[in-house]
Design an enzyme around this catalytic site. Structure first.
Site, PDB file in Angstrom:
ATOM      1  N   LYS A   1       0.626  -1.696  -0.289  1.00  0.00           N
ATOM      2  CA  LYS A   1      -0.444  -0.078   0.326  1.00  0.00           C
ATOM      3  C   LYS A   1       0.555   1.281  -0.009  1.00  0.00           C
ATOM      4  O   LYS A   1       1.697   1.269   0.014  1.00  0.00           O
ATOM      5  CB  LYS A   1      -1.276   0.149   1.083  1.00  0.00           C
ATOM      6  CG  LYS A   1      -2.042   1.178   1.505  1.00  0.00           C
ATOM      7  CD  LYS A   1      -2.408   0.758   2.943  1.00  0.00           C
ATOM      8  CE  LYS A   1      -3.985   1.998   2.740  1.00  0.00           C
ATOM      9  NZ  LYS A   1      -4.474   1.303   4.459  1.00  0.00           N
TER      10      LYS A   1
ATOM     11  N   SER B   1      -9.409   1.768   3.663  1.00  0.00           N
ATOM     12  CA  SER B   1      -8.601   2.768   3.620  1.00  0.00           C
ATOM     13  C   SER B   1      -7.191   1.851   2.364  1.00  0.00           C
ATOM     14  O   SER B   1      -6.963   2.208   0.889  1.00  0.00           O
ATOM     15  CB  SER B   1      -7.225   3.508   3.695  1.00  0.00           C
ATOM     16  OG  SER B   1      -6.756   2.522   4.682  1.00  0.00           O
TER      17      SER B   1
ATOM     18  N   SER C   1      -9.746  -0.773   7.765  1.00  0.00           N
ATOM     19  CA  SER C   1      -8.991  -0.309   6.493  1.00  0.00           C
ATOM     20  C   SER C   1      -8.250  -1.578   6.024  1.00  0.00           C
ATOM     21  O   SER C   1      -7.778  -1.378   4.377  1.00  0.00           O
ATOM     22  CB  SER C   1      -8.307   0.972   6.367  1.00  0.00           C
ATOM     23  OG  SER C   1      -8.868   1.878   6.945  1.00  0.00           O
TER      24      SER C   1
END
Length: 479
Positions: free
Chosen positions: A82, A157, A181
């Protein structure tokens, strides 16, 4: 074995082949890169393609193996990282245009641990601005789409991570979780994850210029999103390897002692005033039946107050965010994210001053209540969200949108506030008017017992099946 077959393998299956020498690291990486080239243009899940570095590393791993080096547990496994976590030489943009040139001077512990285990990073995945939405879009890289269809948000997220791994781009996807997330993208895409408990996975970004707030430190964790629950048992032992840069990491083994006798599971459909959708109800019943069939003792019972713990925890987090982060959001965020944060502060009125300190202290009371409850019920089966996953940009639609996206997700952020592990696994493929959509449930476990939650996910998955096969069949008709 063809390239198409290789990218479809679970991480566990692929690791068996790469460690045995049946598949080279290069072949494994090339298969994932080919899949990425085929599907990522439509998804925008991976926003930095690292094929050059990946192929060089795969070649080096193959050479080392040929020279007698013992392969690591994740030898040749393609993974994604990420974009809010440091990877040496790459921008840790966090989805913010102003940070697009923030080049990491070193690797974060999770990146180091994955590579030390033999994994190969093939790309970096998308996140919303500041990694603080349950949807994934930003002005720097644009929107990530859900492989099930554009009527469903990919979650956030870690939305790029969830969409990538379920679409077959890499066998493992790194993500993180401060309020859901990891679990939001798992639920959106029909993937599996376990949010580790406090202190389980070492974390730190060498690029950071200041330490995070105390609640961010205590609620945020690093983890992995996978297509198969068993892949968590394969990969998480490597992720939790100690790193001295995180002084509060606790070097506990991944596996704990086997419990005596059948495991009792507390079961609740309580939604604290939010309507429970029939498909979520059915998913809970399917999960309960699967666990019962596997020998778990599932008992419907009253839980410690999740709503109070969750709402208190998120209001406290918003107090810290308001004091420490609002200025950055106002200065560097888009109008969209500034508007969303304004509604966050309405949905979760921030605690401040002495009240914030009192609510932070109250965290121990909630954690104690759950610790005592879990003496009788080591696992807790609940909804994750009370309704099927929401549409893209639902959180931009004012108070009602944020209320649907985050307001009802108390089972999610309550676990972050009290520091308990919580897994997410699909237990039903809902047939909705817009099309099939996975429905995940949540399984919480005691501190240090992520392995118990993963075992329960495996029991459910073995009886219901993973969501990747129907997803890939659906995607094949559109590509």
């Amino acid at each position: 074995m063809t390239g198409t077959e290789i990218w479809q393998l679970s991480a566990t299956e692929l690791a068996t082949h790469t460690r045995n020498g049946d598949i080279t690291a290069k072949a494994a990486v090339e298969a994932s890169l080919s899949r990425m080239a085929a599907v990522n243009p439509a998804l925008n899940a991976v926003v930095e393609d690292l094929r050059g570095e990946a192929l060089e590393r795969a070649h080096a791993l193959d050479q080392a193996r040929n020279n007698g080096t013992t392969p690591g547990p994740l030898h040749g496994i393609p993974v994604t990282i990420k974009i809010n976590v440091d990877q040496n030489g790459h921008a840790t943009s966090n989805g913010v245009t102003a940070l697009k040139d923030l080049i990491a001077p070193g690797d974060a512990p999770v990146v180091k641990n994955l590579q030390d285990a033999g994994a190969v990073i093939i790309g970096r995945t998308n996140t919303p601005e500041f990694s603080f939405r349950a949807d994934t879009d930003n002005p720097l890289f644009g929107r990530t789409h859900n492989p099930w269809g554009r009527h469903i948000s990919p979650g956030g997220s870690s939305g790029g991570a969830g969409a990538a791994v379920m679409a077959g781009i890499g066998a493992l996807a790194h993500g993180n979780d401060i309020g859901g997330s990891l679990r939001f993208p798992a639920a959106a895409n029909g993937a599996v994850t376990v949010k580790p408990g406090l202190g389980r996975v070492p974390a730190w970004n060498p690029s950071q210029s200041a330490e995070r707030g105390m609640l961010a430190q205590n609620m945020s964790v690093q983890g992995l999103i996978t297509r198969s629950a068993r892949d968590l048992h394969l990969s998480m032992p490597s992720l939790i390897a100690a790193d001295p840069r995180d002084p509060f990491h606790v070097p506990m083994p991944w596996r704990g002692a086997s419990p005596d006798g059948p495991i009792r599971v507390a079961f609740s459909k309580e939604t604290y005033g939010y309507d429970l959708h029939p498909e979520v109800d059915a998913a809970l019943e399917d999960a309960r039946a699967a666990l019962g069939d596997a020998g778990y003792l599932v008992e419907e019972t009253k839980l410690p107050d999740v709503f109070d713990a969750g709402r208190t925890g998120y209001r406290a987090l918003m107090g810290e965010v308001y004091a420490l982060m609002k200025g950055d959001v106002d200065a560097a965020g888009s109008q969209t994210v500034r508007d969303i944060f304004a509604v966050y502060f309405e949905e979760f009125p921030p605690f401040a001053g002495a009240e914030l300190l009192q609510m932070m202290a109250k965290r121990t009371q909630y954690a104690r209540d759950w610790s005592l409850f879990m003496q009788d019920y080591p696992l807790v089966l609940t909804p994750f969200l009370p309704q099927p996953f929401f549409k893209p940009d639902r959180d931009t639609e004012g108070a009602t949108g944020v209320h649907e996206v985050l307001g009802c997700a108390v089972y999610s952020y309550a676990m972050n506030f009290i520091g308990l592990p919580a897994a997410s696994v699909p237990s039903r493929l809902a047939q909705l008017p817009a099309g099939p959509q996975p429905t995940n449930i949540q399984i919480a476990a005691p501190r240090w017992r992520e392995d118990m939650a993963v075992d329960a996910c495996i029991a459910i998955e073995d009886r219901i099946g993973p969501m990747c096969d129907p997803l890939w069949a659906q995607m094949a008709t559109k590509l």
